[in-house]
Write a protein that holds these residues in place. Structure first.
Motif, PDB file in Angstrom:
ATOM      1  N   LYS A 176      19.894 -14.545 -44.330  1.00  0.00           N
ATOM      2  CA  LYS A 176      20.406 -15.472 -43.227  1.00  0.00           C
ATOM      3  C   LYS A 176      21.804 -14.847 -42.711  1.00  0.00           C
ATOM      4  O   LYS A 176      22.297 -14.986 -41.617  1.00  0.00           O
ATOM      5  CB  LYS A 176      20.871 -17.080 -43.842  1.00  0.00           C
ATOM      6  N   VAL A 221      19.039 -12.898 -35.953  1.00  0.00           N
ATOM      7  CA  VAL A 221      18.913 -14.099 -37.028  1.00  0.00           C
ATOM      8  C   VAL A 221      17.479 -14.454 -37.314  1.00  0.00           C
ATOM      9  O   VAL A 221      17.356 -15.220 -38.283  1.00  0.00           O
ATOM     10  CB  VAL A 221      19.748 -15.297 -36.350  1.00  0.00           C
ATOM     11  N   CYS A 222      16.703 -14.116 -36.474  1.00  0.00           N
ATOM     12  CA  CYS A 222      15.264 -14.214 -36.789  1.00  0.00           C
ATOM     13  C   CYS A 222      14.513 -13.188 -36.298  1.00  0.00           C
ATOM     14  O   CYS A 222      15.044 -12.257 -35.713  1.00  0.00           O
ATOM     15  CB  CYS A 222      14.854 -15.465 -36.036  1.00  0.00           C
ATOM     16  N   THR A 355      10.510 -19.224 -44.233  1.00  0.00           N
ATOM     17  CA  THR A 355      11.975 -18.950 -44.698  1.00  0.00           C
ATOM     18  C   THR A 355      12.599 -20.176 -43.609  1.00  0.00           C
ATOM     19  O   THR A 355      12.172 -20.163 -42.407  1.00  0.00           O
ATOM     20  CB  THR A 355      12.344 -17.704 -43.980  1.00  0.00           C
ATOM     21  N   MET A 357      15.681 -21.799 -41.487  1.00  0.00           N
ATOM     22  CA  MET A 357      16.805 -21.364 -40.974  1.00  0.00           C
ATOM     23  C   MET A 357      17.724 -22.597 -40.557  1.00  0.00           C
ATOM     24  O   MET A 357      17.164 -23.800 -40.118  1.00  0.00           O
ATOM     25  CB  MET A 357      16.747 -20.341 -39.791  1.00  0.00           C
TER      26      MET A 357
END
Length: 357
Positions: A176, A221-222, A355, A357
């Motif tokens: 992250k 971030v992704c 995952t 976020m």
């Protein structure tokens, strides 16, 4: 199966860069004096050496220092007649007590370095401790360890994107914490022949990649999809769906960035050979939104693709942007996989591969 194994072994042997980023290159006929550079820059040499050698050096340095001092103590005791069994004169003053051989001398040397110690013997033990601890700490904090949590898709795909024929690659940050100032670029490595007939091995051509968020200072971030437009300036312009598997090149992709938590620069790299580039495929969507408003990334579809309508070559697309008459070969093939119906219909289940976020 044997043919497939042989083919895969050949591909893996001819790679310049492995899928995990390691470079397959060796240096030969280096002058002897150049090897002294490794000794002069001993800190970098120790930091870059493999863990097995670090542990071996750790054990050998301590055992070696204990053994050297044990020889000194044994020599002093023997010279002074302190060993058991030696004839001692009346009023003999011992330098060392309770030493009857090399074994006890070694145990005495070990004790003086590992307990309270004194003098130069203890100082050497402290120096070895500090040096080895520094090497271990430096190896643990190497930037390449951060690169292990950045991954590329196993394959690349070629399909239409934003009214252009593009080569697509996926990249994901498994942490992250962000990579600040990320930059993505590629190199096409191949063997070429010049106009004079000279053969150039490992000739490199720049490959530009862009993403929807821009080219520099990415908000990583992704997972992101990298795009390379196959136009007249692209080295892939002359390729087609039929000629791609017969090509001999390697596409090396780099991602440079600075780790947010440690402020250390790192580089992640991987490579793709022609057999790992799928013409006429598009990646499956992997990002969805839950009912609670959170975003989810399903990594089970990270490298999966589905067949889509794609021009047979870049020239076909320029002549017929509507793809009529230029994709007859692909139309005759049975469509495999599932239809890409958009993010909103993805069925993502809770699993270890998801995952949040």
């Amino acid at each position: 199966s044997l043919l497939c194994k042989t083919k895969w072994f050949k591909l893996s042997k001819t790679r310049l860069v492995d899928k995990d980023g390691r470079c397959n290159i060796e240096f030969g006929n280096i002058k002897y004096r150049n090897h002294l550079g490794y000794v002069v820059d001993f800190w970098t040499t120790f930091v870059e050496v493999r863990w097995r050698y670090v542990l071996l050096m750790f054990v050998a340095s301590f055992i070696g220092s204990w053994f050297v001092f044990s020889l000194l103590w044994y020599w002093i005791a023997q010279s002074n007649g302190d060993l058991m069994g030696q004839n001692r004169a009346d009023g003999h003053v011992r330098c060392v007590d309770n030493m009857d051989g090399l074994t006890t001398a070694f145990l005495y040397s070990l004790e003086t370095q590992t307990t309270i110690g004194y003098g130069g013997r203890s100082l050497i033990g402290v120096f070895i401790n500090c040096f080895i601890c520094g090497v271990i700490l430096a190896k643990i904090s190497l930037p390449k360890k951060r690169a292990k949590t950045v991954t590329f898709s196993d394959t690349a795909v070629i399909c239409l994107n934003k009214e252009s024929l593009c080569l697509l690659i996926r990249v994901a940050n498994l942490r992250k914490t962000l990579l600040i100032g990320s930059q993505i670029y590629g190199k096409l490595v191949r063997t070429t022949t010049t106009a004079d007939g000279d053969t150039v091995i490992l000739d490199q051509v720049d490959i530009d990649f862009v993403v929807d968020a821009g080219k520099d200072n990415l908000f990583f971030v992704c997972p992101m999809t990298l795009y390379h437009a196959i136009d007249r300036s692209s080295p892939f312009y002359e390729l087609s769906a039929n000629s791609l598997p017969q090509q001999d090149f390697e596409l090396v992709v780099f991602l440079d960035g600075t780790a947010e938590s440690t402020s250390s620069s790192c580089q992640v790299r991987t490579s793709y050979v022609p057999q790992e580039i799928q013409w006429g495929h598009s990646f499956l969507p992997i990002i969805s939104r839950t009912k609670t408003g959170k975003y989810r990334v399903d990594f089970s579809n990270f490298s999966k693709s589905v067949r889509v309508t794609t021009p047979h070559c870049a020239r076909c697309f320029e002549k017929d942007p509507d793809l009529t008459g230029c994709n007859a070969e692909d139309d005759q093939q049975e469509k495999s996989g599932i239809d890409n119906l958009g993010f909103q219909v993805i069925d993502i289940h809770d699993s270890v591969d998801v995952t949040k976020m």
